[in-house]
Design a protein around this motif. Structure first.
Motif, PDB file in Angstrom:
ATOM      1  N   LYS A 201     -18.828  12.659 -23.492  1.00  0.00           N
ATOM      2  CA  LYS A 201     -17.481  13.163 -23.213  1.00  0.00           C
ATOM      3  C   LYS A 201     -16.498  12.292 -23.955  1.00  0.00           C
ATOM      4  N   THR A 202     -15.470  12.885 -24.499  1.00  0.00           N
ATOM      5  CA  THR A 202     -14.547  12.105 -25.325  1.00  0.00           C
ATOM      6  C   THR A 202     -13.125  12.618 -25.208  1.00  0.00           C
ATOM      7  N   GLU A 203     -12.189  11.693 -25.358  1.00  0.00           N
ATOM      8  CA  GLU A 203     -10.767  12.010 -25.448  1.00  0.00           C
ATOM      9  C   GLU A 203     -10.211  11.564 -26.799  1.00  0.00           C
ATOM     10  N   ASP A 204     -11.109  11.229 -27.716  1.00  0.00           N
ATOM     11  CA  ASP A 204     -10.739  10.768 -29.050  1.00  0.00           C
ATOM     12  C   ASP A 204     -11.506  11.593 -30.071  1.00  0.00           C
ATOM     13  N   LYS A 205     -10.792  12.327 -30.923  1.00  0.00           N
ATOM     14  CA  LYS A 205     -11.451  13.184 -31.914  1.00  0.00           C
ATOM     15  C   LYS A 205     -12.208  12.391 -32.965  1.00  0.00           C
ATOM     16  N   ASN A 206     -11.827  11.135 -33.175  1.00  0.00           N
ATOM     17  CA  ASN A 206     -12.542  10.323 -34.156  1.00  0.00           C
ATOM     18  C   ASN A 206     -13.867   9.799 -33.615  1.00  0.00           C
ATOM     19  N   ALA A 207     -14.123  10.000 -32.334  1.00  0.00           N
ATOM     20  CA  ALA A 207     -15.406   9.664 -31.714  1.00  0.00           C
ATOM     21  C   ALA A 207     -15.948  10.933 -31.072  1.00  0.00           C
ATOM     22  N   PRO A 208     -16.447  11.882 -31.866  1.00  0.00           N
ATOM     23  CA  PRO A 208     -16.816  13.198 -31.347  1.00  0.00           C
ATOM     24  C   PRO A 208     -18.029  13.142 -30.435  1.00  0.00           C
ATOM     25  N   ARG A 209     -18.062  14.059 -29.502  1.00  0.00           N
ATOM     26  CA  ARG A 209     -19.184  14.165 -28.585  1.00  0.00           C
ATOM     27  C   ARG A 209     -20.453  14.524 -29.346  1.00  0.00           C
ATOM     28  N   ALA A 250     -26.286   7.355 -41.418  1.00  0.00           N
ATOM     29  CA  ALA A 250     -26.982   8.596 -41.744  1.00  0.00           C
ATOM     30  C   ALA A 250     -28.334   8.326 -42.382  1.00  0.00           C
ATOM     31  N   ASP A 251     -28.423   7.223 -43.146  1.00  0.00           N
ATOM     32  CA  ASP A 251     -29.665   6.917 -43.849  1.00  0.00           C
ATOM     33  C   ASP A 251     -29.770   5.400 -43.978  1.00  0.00           C
ATOM     34  N   PRO A 252     -30.975   4.828 -43.791  1.00  0.00           N
ATOM     35  CA  PRO A 252     -31.107   3.371 -43.890  1.00  0.00           C
ATOM     36  C   PRO A 252     -30.686   2.815 -45.244  1.00  0.00           C
ATOM     37  N   GLU A 253     -30.903   3.581 -46.320  1.00  0.00           N
ATOM     38  CA  GLU A 253     -30.535   3.098 -47.647  1.00  0.00           C
ATOM     39  C   GLU A 253     -29.066   3.365 -47.953  1.00  0.00           C
ATOM     40  N   TRP A 254     -28.545   4.488 -47.466  1.00  0.00           N
ATOM     41  CA  TRP A 254     -27.137   4.830 -47.689  1.00  0.00           C
ATOM     42  C   TRP A 254     -26.395   4.609 -46.377  1.00  0.00           C
ATOM     43  N   ASN A 255     -26.199   3.345 -46.017  1.00  0.00           N
ATOM     44  CA  ASN A 255     -25.650   3.015 -44.704  1.00  0.00           C
ATOM     45  C   ASN A 255     -24.141   2.825 -44.730  1.00  0.00           C
ATOM     46  N   THR A 256     -23.469   3.647 -45.520  1.00  0.00           N
ATOM     47  CA  THR A 256     -22.014   3.540 -45.620  1.00  0.00           C
ATOM     48  C   THR A 256     -21.295   4.684 -44.912  1.00  0.00           C
ATOM     49  N   TYR A 257     -22.038   5.623 -44.332  1.00  0.00           N
ATOM     50  CA  TYR A 257     -21.411   6.739 -43.640  1.00  0.00           C
ATOM     51  C   TYR A 257     -22.312   7.210 -42.509  1.00  0.00           C
ATOM     52  N   ALA A 258     -21.736   7.947 -41.579  1.00  0.00           N
ATOM     53  CA  ALA A 258     -22.483   8.482 -40.442  1.00  0.00           C
ATOM     54  C   ALA A 258     -22.568   9.995 -40.553  1.00  0.00           C
ATOM     55  N   ASP A 259     -23.608  10.559 -39.959  1.00  0.00           N
ATOM     56  CA  ASP A 259     -23.757  12.006 -39.950  1.00  0.00           C
ATOM     57  C   ASP A 259     -22.697  12.656 -39.071  1.00  0.00           C
ATOM     58  N   ASP A 260     -22.301  13.862 -39.437  1.00  0.00           N
ATOM     59  CA  ASP A 260     -21.468  14.650 -38.544  1.00  0.00           C
ATOM     60  C   ASP A 260     -22.300  15.055 -37.331  1.00  0.00           C
ATOM     61  N   LEU A 287     -19.340  21.342 -29.748  1.00  0.00           N
ATOM     62  CA  LEU A 287     -18.948  20.045 -30.285  1.00  0.00           C
ATOM     63  C   LEU A 287     -17.584  20.140 -30.955  1.00  0.00           C
ATOM     64  N   GLU A 288     -16.843  19.042 -30.886  1.00  0.00           N
ATOM     65  CA  GLU A 288     -15.554  18.979 -31.575  1.00  0.00           C
ATOM     66  C   GLU A 288     -15.751  18.377 -32.958  1.00  0.00           C
ATOM     67  N   ASP A 289     -15.001  18.884 -33.923  1.00  0.00           N
ATOM     68  CA  ASP A 289     -15.054  18.323 -35.265  1.00  0.00           C
ATOM     69  C   ASP A 289     -14.243  17.032 -35.310  1.00  0.00           C
ATOM     70  N   PRO A 290     -14.779  15.979 -35.941  1.00  0.00           N
ATOM     71  CA  PRO A 290     -14.008  14.740 -36.062  1.00  0.00           C
ATOM     72  C   PRO A 290     -12.801  14.933 -36.957  1.00  0.00           C
ATOM     73  N   THR A 291     -11.781  14.146 -36.698  1.00  0.00           N
ATOM     74  CA  THR A 291     -10.567  14.204 -37.499  1.00  0.00           C
ATOM     75  C   THR A 291     -10.805  13.518 -38.838  1.00  0.00           C
ATOM     76  N   LYS A 292     -10.595  14.252 -39.911  1.00  0.00           N
ATOM     77  CA  LYS A 292     -10.765  13.672 -41.239  1.00  0.00           C
ATOM     78  C   LYS A 292      -9.518  12.870 -41.612  1.00  0.00           C
ATOM     79  N   PRO A 293      -9.679  11.739 -42.307  1.00  0.00           N
ATOM     80  CA  PRO A 293      -8.510  10.958 -42.709  1.00  0.00           C
ATOM     81  C   PRO A 293      -7.604  11.756 -43.640  1.00  0.00           C
ATOM     82  N   ALA A 294      -6.314  11.733 -43.339  1.00  0.00           N
ATOM     83  CA  ALA A 294      -5.352  12.508 -44.118  1.00  0.00           C
ATOM     84  C   ALA A 294      -5.028  11.794 -45.430  1.00  0.00           C
ATOM     85  N   GLU A 295      -4.896  12.574 -46.512  1.00  0.00           N
ATOM     86  CA  GLU A 295      -4.525  11.978 -47.792  1.00  0.00           C
ATOM     87  C   GLU A 295      -3.026  11.726 -47.809  1.00  0.00           C
TER      88      GLU A 295
END
Length: 341
Positions: A201-209, A250-260, A287-295
């Motif tokens: 459960k979440t009240e923050d879109k940047n931490a999606p359920r 998301a991946d042990p070798e590409w550990n710079t991002y997380a899966d949606d 599921l709620e979509d995470p908030t993408k960083p605005a340009e």
């Protein structure tokens, strides 16, 4: 052809497939996504139920005049892939290369160049799917050394009667992924489930359920154990704003991002639809979509000047009803073949 005419033929042929309904599936969300003015709800046969749906977008690489928009739909009988390609917005790079495109408002240029925008719809019954593959790809940015690599993810389905993956039965999301870390701006509830410590459960879109958490720090930067007994309580335990979470990579070798969070959900739904396993109870929750960083303003202006694909920006979905289709087809274009069960 207008898609109203081709849909009559499509539905008639699809009815002959005689796909049997899978009674064990439950609907997630309402469905009916729009693809460049075309609603996926028009594809449902009498008595067929929507189960799961996801809209995806992928910009064309440098030199490709098109952006690509797809919808992966799962019903209680079939897997349906709807794909559309639309000319890229006007940019300096596009003009220097040909020009590639003057945007969606000038399709006459595409007619002259012999490259047409199109819409394809391809489907296959659950019993006709031999397997599916998830592919992650990292591509170099337009300016190597100044930007991070561009990550994409693709789903491809293999029919039982084919030896190769058909081009029409795949969808791609590019760019893909979300930030590994987040500082909470609202409360979240964490519970230890079968796949790990999960946000229930979440009240923050940047931490999606639905996301799995690897590390936790309090608002005073003190480490909190992910094996604490309170996370085993039914319904989870609350974690307040100001705390920091680090998601599973998301991946042990590409550990710079997380899966949606939707990636785990669609795998669980597909595995049950194909008879491989039974999806857990949490898989049937929306599921709620995470908030993408605005340009920022400078970044948006630069993207309009050189093209969003050069900066790795996500492409925007065309507004509904903005354009008319001159050439629409269902499972009969050059790069999307039919897949009937």
């Amino acid at each position: 052809r207008k898609h109203g005419e081709i849909l009559d033929i499509y539905k008639a042929v699809t009815t002959l497939m005689n796909c049997q309904a899978n009674e064990g599936l439950r609907p997630i969300g309402e469905g009916g996504a729009d693809v460049d003015g075309f609603s996926t709800s028009e594809l449902l046969l009498p008595g067929e139920r929507h189960i799961w749906e996801r809209k995806m977008e992928a910009y064309g690489f440098f030199g490709d005049p098109f952006n690509y928009f797809s919808v992966l739909s799962i019903t209680d009988r079939r897997v349906v892939v709807s794909r559309a390609r639309t000319p890229k917005p006007l940019s300096l790079i596009g003009i220097l290369l040909g020009p590639l495109t003057f945007g969606t408002q000038c399709r006459a240029l595409q007619e002259v160049r012999g490259t047409h925008a199109y819409l394809t719809v391809t489907c296959i019954g659950h019993k006709g799917v031999e397997s599916y593959a998830t592919t992650r790809t990292r591509s170099p940015p337009f300016w190597p050394g100044f930007m991070a690599p561009i990550t994409s993810i693709s789903f491809t389905f293999l029919a039982r009667f084919m030896n190769i993956y058909p081009a029409g039965l795949f969808v791609t999301q590019r760019p893909y992924g979300m930030s590994l870390g987040v500082k909470l701006k609202g409360s979240v509830w964490l519970e230890r489930l079968a796949n790990g410590l999960t946000i229930v459960k979440t009240e923050d879109k940047n931490a999606p359920r639905g996301h799995c958490v690897a590390k936790i720090r309090s608002e005073w930067n003190r480490k909190i154990s992910v094996f604490d007994a309170r996370w085993s309580e039914p319904g989870g335990s609350e974690l307040g704003r100001g705390c920091r979470l680090k998601f599973e990579a998301a991946d042990p070798e590409w550990n710079t991002y997380a899966d949606d969070p939707w990636l785990t959900q669609v795998r669980q739904v597909l595995d049950q639809a194909l008879g491989r396993s039974t999806a857990p109870e949490e898989a049937w929750r929306s599921l709620e979509d995470p908030t993408k960083p605005a340009e920022d303003t400078k970044s948006r202006l630069l993207a309009r000047f050189v093209g969003s694909e050069c900066l790795g920006h996500p492409v925007k979905w065309p507004k509904q009803g903005q354009k008319e289709h001159n050439e629409d087809s269902a499972s009969e274009c050059s790069d999307a073949g039919p897949a009937w069960e």
